[in-house]
Design an enzyme around this catalytic site. Structure first.
Site, mmCIF file in Angstrom:
data_model
loop_
_atom_site.group_PDB
_atom_site.id
_atom_site.type_symbol
_atom_site.label_atom_id
_atom_site.label_comp_id
_atom_site.label_asym_id
_atom_site.label_seq_id
_atom_site.Cartn_x
_atom_site.Cartn_y
_atom_site.Cartn_z
ATOM 1 N N SER A 65 71.616 20.617 50.865
ATOM 2 C CA SER A 65 71.233 21.966 51.288
ATOM 3 C C SER A 65 71.094 22.881 50.075
ATOM 4 C CB SER A 65 72.304 22.533 52.222
ATOM 5 O OG SER A 65 73.476 22.801 51.477
ATOM 6 N N SER B 264 73.981 10.088 56.086
ATOM 7 C CA SER B 264 74.630 11.174 56.836
ATOM 8 C C SER B 264 75.284 10.692 58.127
ATOM 9 C CB SER B 264 73.610 12.247 57.198
ATOM 10 O OG SER B 264 73.168 12.911 56.048
ATOM 11 N N GLU C 59 65.753 10.417 42.218
ATOM 12 C CA GLU C 59 64.973 11.563 42.669
ATOM 13 C C GLU C 59 64.653 12.484 41.482
ATOM 14 O OE1 GLU C 59 66.826 13.924 45.716
ATOM 15 O OE2 GLU C 59 64.963 13.849 46.862
ATOM 16 N N GLN D 188 67.366 4.992 55.470
ATOM 17 C CA GLN D 188 68.587 5.223 54.699
ATOM 18 C C GLN D 188 69.688 5.675 55.641
ATOM 19 O OE1 GLN D 188 68.578 7.571 50.838
ATOM 20 N NE2 GLN D 188 69.522 9.089 52.154
ATOM 21 N N GLY D 189 70.862 5.076 55.558
ATOM 22 C CA GLY D 189 71.967 5.472 56.429
ATOM 23 C C GLY D 189 73.094 6.118 55.647
ATOM 24 N N SER E 138 65.805 9.390 58.703
ATOM 25 C CA SER E 138 64.342 9.481 58.724
ATOM 26 C C SER E 138 63.769 8.114 59.033
ATOM 27 C CB SER E 138 63.812 9.908 57.351
ATOM 28 O OG SER E 138 64.468 11.041 56.901
#
Lengths: 392, 350, 392, 350
Positions: free
Chosen positions: A375, A133, A254, A130-131, A165
């Protein structure tokens, strides 16, 4: 209240356990096994094993059969998650594709995308990363700057992604790119599919993939740099400029997922900490007992919470921002278990090669869990604004 | 009434800070993490010896400076601020054992060499070491830099202290792989090793002085971890604003500033209390070590959290601080142990 | 470092102790003595005793002798504070006047104000309260609305003040009033002196004073309502419209004060909690021992911090916003001691008349200490912005 | 798989909430704080009896509803939400002792009367009560509403349970002055009082069921304390903005929302686990009580803090919630005691 599973669901459990008993090598289940494997070789073993599991029908549990899924129930999905952790089966190597990309395509993908992407993904023929950030766009996705400029039937990509990741093993990326600098910040973004590899497995021209070493010493993330990388416009997911909405849809998948895998995994980790306390003769220490018990309390609450979420999903209810609560509960609790481990081990928590390596890695890794995937600060904003209705 | 460093101590602090920033900046510490050397930067040690800082606590009659623990604490804090590696604090601590408990011969043999930077010594305690006829046996874990030490001060059961040659027969030193690579932790195994006993069983005094030095190291770690985070969050933007303008982060950093400031005061007070023999010196030692351990753990964890993703990488300095804080937290009594000692003083009146 | 006091300072201590030995009735020092007195009668006793102390030269320790002060050193002031708490001498009845009003007048008062206000204040001939907070202006003083309209040589006051300490016993108030609604919020404010009492001691015409009961059941605060109360313009402190600056000057006098009295008082309170634990046979409980020790740690740090502050004052250094740290440290620590008391006593912490009343009251009262005098939230803002330089 | 209240339970909850808001709003609770009555609002008790809610756990053969602990937990939570006074929970708890451990005669004598709202019973445990020939002696503190009870269930040393007439010879009941006036705590002194023994020593089961009910009371207290604070901070302005828009307050309230939500889940789970005889029922009881105690303490303290000055006054409701939370935290095991029990289960495998 009824916390029993249906007969059909329990039959599924029996069947899956049977498959795992027959197909999961015993030594794979030993503590520390994966840490001892070469990184690439370990990845290959997991990739193949998982593909076999998919061929046996134990993948995409809740996905419709037309996409190669099993067409199962939310409860079966939960049972699957539970058993995978209970058996210490290896983690999926294609998590971002499974959790995010495939469900998104089922809703808004073109027929061609559905056909060409979903099943190969389920069978690990293509590994996805996944791109999202970027160095200056972590929690704040609207600030991203990696450009995809229109050029005829193609986009030309220049820029950088970070915290990717599986970057070192992925074949393709789905990511957010800036296709317009004139629109409002979050309007000029498009979700694109990018091939990262040449046919021989080396990085595609203009693609530079670098591992990002973490404080654990591990290489779970990477940075991906693009220089004039060309992507056909058929690789757009959704529509040009609609990337923000696609991302919101994507991240919503999610929500439905319960935290039962985290519960099961962390309870086992806590058992290991208790075992360590016993080995060190510290299990009668009243302070450590309180801390252990407190982690049990938080984990059991996570279990109850997960059962509640599962019920909501089965009832077809909208979960809203509840996943932010789930994330806070598991990530903060896991961090506490890490600190508890250190306090149980004392100075020995510093020493590698002492049989503590799994707990040590978890202790360090848990420090990242309150940062990635939104976060704790971002999650608290969401809870405050969307669940409690506090003003911005 | 004067609760502060003297002008001399402040000048010393400036000198040490400048020196360390120049000779052993954090990039050098980070390099140690990727190295396979013995973890003891030889040039740094040499220069520190030349500066005379190893002489701080050595009496003048043994070629030392004869200064107080507060002066040594100033140095320890600078060491923490820079996550500086090497057997500096271990040598100060073990030399204190010799100074306080050694025979005249032992002092004459070792203290001038320590003061000159010619000898590294380290304290091996906390293991189950037994002694029979001057021969020591047992295993002591987590001994700092025993692999490069010229002498070990070994605490045996019953609190007696022994000088042991790490190169002698019956002594094995194994280097272990610690998360924090700004130290080297070793395992010392004694199997009938020859020991030369010190004149007095001064272990409790030595442990107190060590706790104060490590508390000051931790206070230094905590302060720099906080300052670096504050500076970063002043400029790093998210959602179009500096991260440090978000109130939740401001308040967390404010609470840390209070905690770290208290740890700093406590570090100075404890050192002075031992120097001046104040009646609450023992209490002050445990206050300082527990407070510094807590503050450093929290400040370094916050350093990771409030740097966002970058704070979690190997390339960033945050983990150097985090891992050092976590290591020193458990040395010479962890916060819970020191709180229990405070309870013995305050609740039991012991 | 040198934590000894000078010989002159120690002589002062001896002298003051001598006076206290001779003049402080023994039963006043008993635990619970003041709780048993009638509120008004207790106030009268303290007022008179304190006046006697002032006459004996043990008041205004650091004030210049021209104002009736002793002309002493900061160290003597600290010794005075320490001994007052050590002897369990009664708290001052004129704290707001002593801490805030008098030092402010010494800097910016007119000659007449200095002469007519300071010495009578020191001798408790006039008791002062402070009129800052209003129902909608607690932490946010710039929002205050209580009006003082100009009418010839006078102002006419209408509106309300709240959280006024000593409101039930005060003769006069120094307070902030809105003299202009046109200027910027914090520019239209003026500091005024208002007579609250008629010569017979009843409230002055147009002044209505009501007690505000707290959750302790006590009446330490009041509300003051003004209806067309007239005040001569000579009662302005500073200049019209300059109230904000006067208030900032006034509040700055809190900064120099060390927290030694809080240290001494809370350590004694903690000793009482330890005694209670011993009486209940809970002093061997390892969890309670950790909590007790933790409170000792925070209090000892408060002591060291106070010694440092005292040094700064003696060196004539600017303290900046350090008082916000001091306030956070003592108020949050005191709240922890309250919770510790409850955990030591268990359900018995609920029962009054059991000899726990002082600790019980402190437990409840400590909940207000993180609100008044600048809430912990406001203090953290100050620490973050003024001490750490974080952006607004 | 269904982790939620049933439609019937939700309907019950609505009915009870509406009823209590109508018959005994917080203004009535506050009035009790200023009263000198016996602290047991008689009309409320009568109406609750008429509603049949005292019958919830009584078997049908004794004129009860024969429902489960989860249904009783629904009621307990409503009680907590409204800080409702009166011997409702105490009577449910003591009646459980009779239901589980009473002789047939005791059950027939008492359970129908409890179900109808005609008898108040309360459990007196935790004291050092000794028995000699059916006569009980000893002092039990913090017994709820013994001064208005028709029967006491007394736990004596050795875990045996006795039915005692509070008006009988040798029984003295003294009302004490508790901070929380939504209950009345009494001291029961027995001096050779006659006791009629129950058939079975069911104290452990009764204490577990009581812990679950009080955990749900606490979850209700915590939830309303939080909701009231959130609502207040949405509108109250300081510095020209709603207080609830300040991020530090938002984050504190968000953390509380997570904690209170977990306490709510845990309260339901524990009740169901006992009803369904799940293998982790004992663990669930201790999870629920410790989590609810912690959450309620924190939420009610936050209610005071985040209301500003007004939250500290006698006239505001905040102290009603704070004091009730603090009282129930220590009833039937405080968080630390339940955590130690969890450790016995998880660490010792006991």
């Amino acid at each position: 209240m009824d916390l029993t599973y249906s007969e059909a669901d329990e039959r599924f459990r029996t069947e899956f356990r049977g498959w795992l008993d027959a197909n999961l090598p015993a030594q794979w289940r030993e503590r520390g096994f994966w840490a001892k494997q070469d990184r690439d070789e370990g990845f290959r073993m997991r990739r193949e094993w998982e593909a076999g599991k998919a061929r046996a029908g134990f993948a995409g549990i809740q996905w419709p059969t037309e996409y190669g899924g099993r067409g199962g129930t939310p409860a079966q999905r939960a049972i699957y998650d539970e058993e995978m952790v209970r058996y210490r089966a290896p983690l999926t190597v294609n998590g971002l594709g499974l959790t995010f990309l495939a469900p998104t395509l089922m809703v808004i993908g073109t027929d061609e995308q559905k056909r060409e992407i979903i099943k190969p993904l389920l069978h690990n023929e293509v590994i996805w990363c996944q791109g999202f950030s970027e160095p200056n766009a972590g929690s704040d996705l609207a600030a991203l700057q990696c450009r995809a400029e229109s050029d005829g039937d193609e986009y030309v990509i220049n820029g950088q992604k970070i915290w990717t990741s599986q970057a070192m093993h992925a074949d393709k990326m789905f990511g957010l790119f800036r296709t317009s600098t004139e629109d409002k910040k979050h309007r000029g973004i498009t979700m694109l599919i990018v091939d990262l590899r040449s046919p021989d497995g080396s990085p595609a021209p203009g693609v530079d993939i670098r591992p990002l070493k973490q404080m654990t010493g591990g290489l779970d993330f990477g940075e991906v740099f693009f220089t004039d990388v060309r992507v056909p416009k058929t690789n757009v997911i959704g529509v040009e400029g609609g990337g923000w909405d696609v991302a919101m849809l994507l991240l919503s998948f999610e929500r439905g997922s319960s935290a039962m895998p985290q519960y099961t995994g962390f309870r086992r980790e806590l058992d290991d900490v208790v075992g360590l306390a016993r080995d060190l003769g510290r299990d009668r220490n009243p302070l450590l007992r309180q801390r252990i018990a407190n982690s049990v309390v938080e984990l059991e609450c996570l279990k109850y919470h997960s059962l509640h979420i599962l019920t909501q999903v089965e009832q077809g209810k909208e979960l809203g921002a509840a996943s932010s609560m789930t994330k806070l509960q598991w990530s903060e609790t896991h961090q506490d278990i890490g600190e508890l481990f250190a306090d149980v081990a004392g100075l020995a928590h510093q020493i590698s090669g002492d049989g503590l390596d799994d707990l040590q890695r978890s202790f360090l890794w848990s420090r990242s869990e309150t940062i990635w995937g939104g976060s704790s600060q971002v999650q608290r904003n969401i809870v405050a604004e969307r669940l409690l209705g506090l003003p911005r | 009434m004067y609760f502060d460093l003297t002008d001399e101590q402040r000048a010393l602090r400036s000198t040490v800070r400048d020196f360390l920033a120049d000779r052993f900046p954090l990039s050098a510490v980070r390099a140690l993490y990727d190295d396979d050397t013995d973890g003891d930067p030889a040039e740094l040690w040499k220069s520190v010896g030349e500066q005379g800082w190893l002489a701080v606590l050595i009496p003048e009659q043994y070629d030392g400076l004869g200064l107080g623990l507060l002066d040594a604490a100033v140095l320890a804090r600078c060491w923490g601020e820079g996550c500086v590696p090497g057997p500096f604090l271990p040598t100060l601590v073990a030399a204190e054992a010799l100074r306080l408990g050694g025979t005249d011969a032992q002092k004459s043999a070792w203290l001038p060499r320590v003061a000159a930077g010619d000898a590294k010594v380290t304290l091996a305690h906390g293991g189950g070491v037994t002694e029979t006829g001057g021969k020591l046996s047992g295993t002591i874990r987590h001994v700092e830099y025993a692999h490069v030490a010229d002498a070990l001060v070994v605490a045996a059961d019953g609190g007696r202290l022994w000088l042991v040659d790490p190169h002698g027969a019956g002594v094995t030193v194994t280097v272990t792989d610690a998360l924090d690579r700004s130290t080297v932790l070793t395992t010392v195994t004694l199997d009938g090793a020859a020991g030369e006993e010190l004149a007095a069983p001064v272990l409790p005094e030595v442990l107190d002085r060590a706790a104060v030095l490590y508390a000051n190291d931790l206070a230094g770690v905590a302060r720099v971890a906080l300052t670096r985070t504050v500076d970063y969050d002043k400029t790093r933007e998210q959602f179009g604003r500096p991260v440090g303008s978000f109130q939740a982060i401001k308040h967390a950093l404010a609470d840390l500033h209070v905690a770290v400031t208290m740890a700093e005061h406590a570090g100075w007070y404890a050192a002075h209390a031992l120097d001046a023999g104040l009646p609450d010196a023992t209490l002050a030692v445990s206050v300082a070590k527990s407070k510094a351990g807590d503050a450093a753990r929290e400040a370094t964890a916050a350093m990771i959290q409030y740097h966002g993703g970058i704070g979690y990488t190997w390339e960033h300095d945050a983990h150097l601080f985090f891992k050092r804080a976590k290591r020193a937290e458990y040395q010479y009594g962890d916060p819970a142990e020191h709180r229990e000692r405070i309870a013995r003083l305050v609740v039991d009146g012991a």
